[in-house]
Design a protein around this motif. Structure first.
Motif, PDB file in Angstrom:
ATOM      1  N   ALA A  14       6.288  13.010 -41.710  1.00  0.00           N
ATOM      2  CA  ALA A  14       6.033  13.322 -40.267  1.00  0.00           C
ATOM      3  C   ALA A  14       5.724  14.926 -40.111  1.00  0.00           C
ATOM      4  CB  ALA A  14       6.705  12.332 -39.533  1.00  0.00           C
ATOM      5  N   CYS A  15       6.774  15.471 -40.288  1.00  0.00           N
ATOM      6  CA  CYS A  15       6.761  16.824 -39.767  1.00  0.00           C
ATOM      7  C   CYS A  15       5.795  17.742 -40.356  1.00  0.00           C
ATOM      8  CB  CYS A  15       8.132  17.450 -40.038  1.00  0.00           C
ATOM      9  SG  CYS A  15       8.447  17.401 -42.030  1.00  0.00           S
ATOM     10  N   GLU A  16       5.389  17.467 -41.533  1.00  0.00           N
ATOM     11  CA  GLU A  16       4.428  18.581 -42.101  1.00  0.00           C
ATOM     12  C   GLU A  16       3.049  18.860 -41.484  1.00  0.00           C
ATOM     13  OE1 GLU A  16       2.374  19.218 -46.625  1.00  0.00           O
ATOM     14  OE2 GLU A  16       3.107  17.473 -46.058  1.00  0.00           O
ATOM     15  N   PRO A  17       2.208  17.785 -40.923  1.00  0.00           N
ATOM     16  CA  PRO A  17       0.977  18.088 -40.467  1.00  0.00           C
ATOM     17  C   PRO A  17       1.173  18.500 -38.936  1.00  0.00           C
ATOM     18  CG  PRO A  17       1.422  15.634 -40.484  1.00  0.00           C
ATOM     19  CD  PRO A  17       2.465  16.274 -41.354  1.00  0.00           C
ATOM     20  N   GLU A  18       2.375  18.064 -38.227  1.00  0.00           N
ATOM     21  CA  GLU A  18       2.598  18.739 -36.908  1.00  0.00           C
ATOM     22  C   GLU A  18       2.639  20.424 -37.102  1.00  0.00           C
ATOM     23  OE1 GLU A  18       2.178  16.839 -34.291  1.00  0.00           O
ATOM     24  OE2 GLU A  18       1.874  15.304 -36.029  1.00  0.00           O
ATOM     25  N   CYS A  19       2.958  21.202 -38.106  1.00  0.00           N
ATOM     26  CA  CYS A  19       3.351  22.553 -37.936  1.00  0.00           C
ATOM     27  C   CYS A  19       2.277  23.311 -37.963  1.00  0.00           C
ATOM     28  CB  CYS A  19       4.283  22.820 -39.096  1.00  0.00           C
ATOM     29  SG  CYS A  19       4.424  24.568 -39.310  1.00  0.00           S
ATOM     30  N   PRO A  20       1.766  23.965 -36.615  1.00  0.00           N
ATOM     31  CA  PRO A  20       0.860  24.797 -36.349  1.00  0.00           C
ATOM     32  C   PRO A  20       0.850  26.170 -37.502  1.00  0.00           C
ATOM     33  CG  PRO A  20       2.353  25.458 -34.971  1.00  0.00           C
ATOM     34  CD  PRO A  20       2.982  24.223 -35.626  1.00  0.00           C
ATOM     35  N   ASN A  21       1.516  26.533 -37.988  1.00  0.00           N
ATOM     36  CA  ASN A  21       1.992  27.647 -39.000  1.00  0.00           C
ATOM     37  C   ASN A  21       1.711  27.270 -40.545  1.00  0.00           C
ATOM     38  OD1 ASN A  21       2.165  29.470 -36.889  1.00  0.00           O
ATOM     39  ND2 ASN A  21       4.418  28.769 -36.750  1.00  0.00           N
ATOM     40  N   THR A  22       1.723  26.006 -40.658  1.00  0.00           N
ATOM     41  CA  THR A  22       1.621  25.304 -42.214  1.00  0.00           C
ATOM     42  C   THR A  22       2.708  25.975 -42.711  1.00  0.00           C
ATOM     43  OG1 THR A  22      -0.675  25.250 -42.152  1.00  0.00           O
ATOM     44  CG2 THR A  22       0.501  24.798 -44.183  1.00  0.00           C
ATOM     45  N   ALA A  23       4.039  25.934 -42.211  1.00  0.00           N
ATOM     46  CA  ALA A  23       5.409  26.408 -42.656  1.00  0.00           C
ATOM     47  C   ALA A  23       6.037  25.346 -43.394  1.00  0.00           C
ATOM     48  CB  ALA A  23       6.133  26.955 -41.597  1.00  0.00           C
ATOM     49  N   ILE A  24       5.712  24.257 -43.304  1.00  0.00           N
ATOM     50  CA  ILE A  24       6.414  22.873 -43.831  1.00  0.00           C
ATOM     51  C   ILE A  24       5.634  22.455 -45.028  1.00  0.00           C
ATOM     52  CG2 ILE A  24       7.372  20.591 -43.401  1.00  0.00           C
ATOM     53  CD1 ILE A  24       7.372  21.360 -40.444  1.00  0.00           C
ATOM     54  N   TYR A  25       6.571  22.463 -46.193  1.00  0.00           N
ATOM     55  CA  TYR A  25       5.948  21.768 -47.341  1.00  0.00           C
ATOM     56  C   TYR A  25       6.978  20.881 -48.098  1.00  0.00           C
ATOM     57  CZ  TYR A  25       3.286  26.313 -46.963  1.00  0.00           C
ATOM     58  OH  TYR A  25       2.534  27.121 -46.788  1.00  0.00           O
ATOM     59  N   GLU A  26       6.235  19.934 -48.725  1.00  0.00           N
ATOM     60  CA  GLU A  26       6.955  18.963 -49.545  1.00  0.00           C
ATOM     61  C   GLU A  26       7.758  19.595 -50.533  1.00  0.00           C
ATOM     62  OE1 GLU A  26       5.955  14.951 -51.808  1.00  0.00           O
ATOM     63  OE2 GLU A  26       4.237  15.967 -50.995  1.00  0.00           O
ATOM     64  N   GLY A  27       8.995  19.026 -50.818  1.00  0.00           N
ATOM     65  CA  GLY A  27       9.974  19.533 -51.813  1.00  0.00           C
ATOM     66  C   GLY A  27       9.247  19.697 -53.224  1.00  0.00           C
ATOM     67  N   ALA A  28       9.503  20.895 -53.771  1.00  0.00           N
ATOM     68  CA  ALA A  28       9.112  21.134 -55.113  1.00  0.00           C
ATOM     69  C   ALA A  28       7.697  21.878 -55.153  1.00  0.00           C
ATOM     70  CB  ALA A  28       9.334  20.165 -56.051  1.00  0.00           C
ATOM     71  N   ASP A  29       7.090  21.700 -53.920  1.00  0.00           N
ATOM     72  CA  ASP A  29       5.694  22.475 -53.840  1.00  0.00           C
ATOM     73  C   ASP A  29       5.773  23.878 -53.629  1.00  0.00           C
ATOM     74  OD1 ASP A  29       4.512  19.889 -54.187  1.00  0.00           O
ATOM     75  OD2 ASP A  29       3.763  19.631 -52.145  1.00  0.00           O
ATOM     76  N   ASP A  30       4.926  24.732 -54.468  1.00  0.00           N
ATOM     77  CA  ASP A  30       4.824  26.313 -54.041  1.00  0.00           C
ATOM     78  C   ASP A  30       4.447  26.416 -52.716  1.00  0.00           C
ATOM     79  OD1 ASP A  30       5.862  26.816 -56.575  1.00  0.00           O
ATOM     80  OD2 ASP A  30       3.943  27.195 -57.525  1.00  0.00           O
ATOM     81  N   TRP A  31       4.619  27.547 -52.002  1.00  0.00           N
ATOM     82  CA  TRP A  31       3.752  27.914 -50.719  1.00  0.00           C
ATOM     83  C   TRP A  31       3.398  29.365 -50.727  1.00  0.00           C
ATOM     84  CZ3 TRP A  31       5.687  31.705 -47.915  1.00  0.00           C
ATOM     85  CH2 TRP A  31       6.853  32.360 -48.078  1.00  0.00           C
ATOM     86  N   ARG A  32       2.233  29.345 -49.741  1.00  0.00           N
ATOM     87  CA  ARG A  32       1.839  30.753 -49.751  1.00  0.00           C
ATOM     88  C   ARG A  32       1.810  31.290 -48.322  1.00  0.00           C
ATOM     89  NH1 ARG A  32      -0.190  28.120 -53.686  1.00  0.00           N
ATOM     90  NH2 ARG A  32      -1.147  28.863 -55.524  1.00  0.00           N
ATOM     91  N   TYR A  33       1.603  32.429 -48.042  1.00  0.00           N
ATOM     92  CA  TYR A  33       1.746  33.207 -46.769  1.00  0.00           C
ATOM     93  C   TYR A  33       0.387  32.646 -45.910  1.00  0.00           C
ATOM     94  CZ  TYR A  33       6.024  35.603 -47.153  1.00  0.00           C
ATOM     95  OH  TYR A  33       7.579  35.950 -47.373  1.00  0.00           O
ATOM     96  N   LYS A  34      -0.720  32.655 -46.707  1.00  0.00           N
ATOM     97  CA  LYS A  34      -2.177  32.544 -46.384  1.00  0.00           C
ATOM     98  C   LYS A  34      -2.174  31.164 -45.670  1.00  0.00           C
ATOM     99  CE  LYS A  34      -4.601  30.980 -50.323  1.00  0.00           C
ATOM    100  NZ  LYS A  34      -5.902  31.226 -51.239  1.00  0.00           N
ATOM    101  N   ASP A  35      -1.501  30.235 -46.416  1.00  0.00           N
ATOM    102  CA  ASP A  35      -1.564  28.712 -45.829  1.00  0.00           C
ATOM    103  C   ASP A  35      -1.633  28.494 -44.505  1.00  0.00           C
ATOM    104  OD1 ASP A  35      -1.628  28.082 -48.670  1.00  0.00           O
ATOM    105  OD2 ASP A  35       0.269  27.319 -48.685  1.00  0.00           O
ATOM    106  N   GLY A  36      -2.323  28.191 -43.801  1.00  0.00           N
ATOM    107  CA  GLY A  36      -2.452  28.031 -42.359  1.00  0.00           C
ATOM    108  C   GLY A  36      -2.604  29.266 -41.482  1.00  0.00           C
TER     109      GLY A  36
END
Length: 117
Positions: A14-36
């Motif tokens: 529920a939290c993931e789509p609410e983040c305006p900075n795309t700072a929330i990721y599903e467990g084990a997923d890589d992330w990037r500073y550019k995302d969102g």
């Protein structure tokens, strides 16, 4: 201060789509500073560290959804309260005592990631 997701997380997402900075990721997923964000290529973060915004970063958690502290602004500049905490059905989005930031620091981070917004 950034928000963290505790291990009480039920992985509902529920939290993931609410983040305006795309700072929330599903467990084990890589992330990037550019995302969102508007970040791309080599950037110098507000704390002086140089990073590649396009490069995949290691997941913060392999088990549950997680929040990247470098991208979390507690929704400052967007909303009156952290949206992840507002929608979490089990109240596992809580302040991260290891990443304490002032409102001014959070707003500066928000303007850095979204200079046109």
């Amino acid at each position: 201060m950034a928000i963290i997701i505790t291990d009480e997380c039920i992985n509902c997402g529920a939290c993931e789509p609410e983040c305006p900075n795309t700072a929330i990721y599903e467990g084990a997923d890589d992330w990037r500073y550019k995302d969102g964000t508007s970040l791309e290529g080599t950037v110098v973060l507000t704390d002086g560290r140089e990073v590649d915004a396009d490069e995949a970063q290691e997941p913060v958690s392999d088990e549950v959804y997680y929040i990247v502290p470098d991208k979390c602004t507690e929704c400052k500049g967007f909303h009156d309260e952290p949206q992840c905490a507002a929608v979490c059905p089990v109240d596992c989005c809580v302040p991260d005592e290891d990443h304490v930031e002032t409102e001014e620091e959070l707003l500066a981070k928000q303007r850095f990631m979204h200079p046109d917004g």
